[in-house]
Write a protein that holds these residues in place. Structure first.
Motif, mmCIF file in Angstrom:
data_model
loop_
_atom_site.group_PDB
_atom_site.id
_atom_site.type_symbol
_atom_site.label_atom_id
_atom_site.label_comp_id
_atom_site.label_asym_id
_atom_site.label_seq_id
_atom_site.Cartn_x
_atom_site.Cartn_y
_atom_site.Cartn_z
ATOM 1 N N ILE A 168 136.903 -15.888 32.822
ATOM 2 C CA ILE A 168 136.583 -16.475 31.509
ATOM 3 C C ILE A 168 137.742 -17.287 30.941
ATOM 4 O O ILE A 168 137.570 -18.445 30.544
ATOM 5 N N ARG A 193 137.919 -21.338 30.281
ATOM 6 C CA ARG A 193 138.113 -21.963 28.953
ATOM 7 C C ARG A 193 139.301 -22.925 28.953
ATOM 8 O O ARG A 193 139.221 -24.032 28.421
ATOM 9 N N LEU A 195 128.336 -18.252 33.736
ATOM 10 C CA LEU A 195 129.070 -18.465 32.499
ATOM 11 C C LEU A 195 129.392 -19.957 32.402
ATOM 12 O O LEU A 195 129.841 -20.551 33.380
ATOM 13 N N THR A 223 131.266 -22.916 29.782
ATOM 14 C CA THR A 223 132.083 -23.108 28.579
ATOM 15 C C THR A 223 132.560 -24.556 28.470
ATOM 16 O O THR A 223 132.763 -25.218 29.492
ATOM 17 N N ASP A 224 132.720 -25.015 27.219
ATOM 18 C CA ASP A 224 133.375 -26.317 27.009
ATOM 19 C C ASP A 224 134.789 -26.096 26.449
ATOM 20 O O ASP A 224 135.421 -27.021 25.960
ATOM 21 N N HIS A 249 132.960 -23.131 23.048
ATOM 22 C CA HIS A 249 131.779 -22.272 23.106
ATOM 23 C C HIS A 249 131.625 -21.753 24.521
ATOM 24 O O HIS A 249 131.841 -22.501 25.476
ATOM 25 N N THR A 250 131.267 -20.471 24.636
ATOM 26 C CA THR A 250 131.080 -19.885 25.963
ATOM 27 C C THR A 250 129.726 -19.196 25.992
ATOM 28 O O THR A 250 129.405 -18.412 25.099
ATOM 29 N N ARG A 307 126.766 -17.056 28.332
ATOM 30 C CA ARG A 307 126.381 -16.305 29.533
ATOM 31 C C ARG A 307 124.903 -16.536 29.775
ATOM 32 O O ARG A 307 124.093 -16.465 28.841
ATOM 33 N N GLU A 333 125.690 -16.134 23.578
ATOM 34 C CA GLU A 333 127.014 -16.683 23.266
ATOM 35 C C GLU A 333 128.045 -15.569 23.328
ATOM 36 O O GLU A 333 127.824 -14.478 22.805
ATOM 37 N N ASP A 334 129.171 -15.859 23.991
ATOM 38 C CA ASP A 334 130.214 -14.852 24.170
ATOM 39 C C ASP A 334 130.980 -14.630 22.866
ATOM 40 O O ASP A 334 131.264 -15.584 22.159
#
Ligand SMILES: Nc1ncnc2c1ncn2[C@@H]1O[C@H](COP(=O)(O)OP(=O)(O)OP(=O)(O)O)[C@@H](O)[C@H]1O
Ligand SMILES: Cc1ncsc1CCO
Ligand SMILES: [Mg+2]
Length: 298
Positions: free
Chosen positions: A177, A181, A206, A208-209, A212-213, A215, A297-298
């Motif tokens: 993660i 990120r 997963l 991400t930008d 925002h992350t 799953r 959303e994580d």
């Protein structure tokens, strides 16, 4: 979203609904526009990559020559580079291609297959640090290895015990993660649009930008019993990148794959028929099925 939310960084349920609309739009736009995504990809799975791009609604063109690729990039909506099988000339060709794509403001997706193995692959992947892709899509082990290679990790936060693992992951998605990120933020800094994304595949994907992350659960474990599930997902991510911004493209492609692989598992009877059923399902799955998928959303 609140009224003073111009710097809002959290996805409220309203924003998730907006994301769903953009996912449905991306699935429909690919089917309407049949965008070309060009690939420089490995020769184990090259045919599945092209067929998956067609089944998703796009078109395909494969090439290995820098000048051909740079010219084709002018008519392609996006590009895909996969370093799975290496030949000696790639060490010179790939850094040159990455530089020219960057210079010409072209978007591309990287699949860093087997990142961490071999001096040549490492030299090629390291060279992409300065002229990086718009999206990186890989399994957890590859994302962790590439993050370390690009020196994006603070030295004390490098994942302990991580090792290169051939083309299969040995790490869980969760272990990647922070690497994902950091990497997404690095990609965004260099991207033509100022936006980038990283997609980590596994039992729960997963995406991400960097801000925002998400799953994305579901899919089928049969995906690990055919070669090229990940490679073709990378190719289809490039197809979506031709019509959508990086985060939306990466989420849409991963969701399309999860829904299609669930249908394929039900309709097949082993790896051979699963691969055929996967192509059929990529073609038949509806934009609504993709866009109403579970997104956490994580
Ligand atoms: N255990 C699993 N359960 C459900 N889906 C899975 C599972 N493992 C992988 N997938 C799905 O398979 C696809 C490919 O992911 P995977 O992590 O296997 O890529 P990869 O290791 O790069 O594959 P390859 O290099 O063999 O093409 C993704 O859509 C992912 O969601
Ligand atoms: C099996 C294999 N070997 C190099 S690339 C590749 C395809 C899966 O990544
Ligand atoms: Mg792979």
């Amino acid at each position: 979203m609140s009224d003073n939310s111009y710097v809002d960084t959290s996805y409220s349920s309203a924003s998730i609904d907006a994301l769903r609309e953009r996912i449905a739009q991306a699935v429909n736009d690919v089917r309407k526009q049949t965008p070309l995504a060009q690939s420089f990809t490995n020769f184990v799975t090259i045919n599945l990559v092209a067929n998956a791009q067609l089944a998703a609604g796009g078109t395909a063109a494969m090439s290995f020559l820098p000048d051909d690729i740079v010219d084709t990039a002018e008519i392609a909506g996006s590009n895909y580079i996969n370093v799975g099988t290496l030949l000696p000339f790639y060490k010179e060709a790939l850094p040159q291609i990455a530089y020219k794509l960057h210079k010409n403001g072209k978007t591309w997706v990287l699949d860093p297959v087997a990142a961490g193995i071999g001096k040549t692959r490492t030299a090629i992947l390291e060279s992409f640090r300065t002229y990086p892709p718009t999206i990186v899509r890989g399994n957890a082990s590859e994302i962790i290895a590439l993050d370390a290679m690009w020196g994006l990790a603070a030295s004390d936060s490098a994942a302990p015990g991580t090792r290169p693992a051939g083309v299969e992951a040995v790490d869980e998605v969760d272990a990647a993660i922070e690497a994902a990120r950091r990497m997404a933020r690095h990609l965004a800094k260099h991207s033509p649009s100022g936006k980038g994304a990283v997609a980590v595949s596994g039992a729960v994907d997963l995406v991400t930008d960097g801000e925002h992350t998400f799953r994305l659960p579901g899919g089928s474990a049969m995906m690990t019993k055919i070669t090229g599930a990940g490679c073709s997902l990378g190719g289809v991510t490039a197809t979506y990148l031709a019509v959508a911004e990086p985060l939306v493209a990466a989420v849409s492609a991963s969701l399309l794959y999860n829904r299609a692989s669930e249908i394929a598992e039900r309709e097949s009877n082993g790896p051979g028929s699963f691969q055929v059923a996967l192509l059929d399902a990529l073609w038949n799955v509806t934009a609504e099925q993709v866009a109403t998928s579970e997104i956490i959303e994580d």
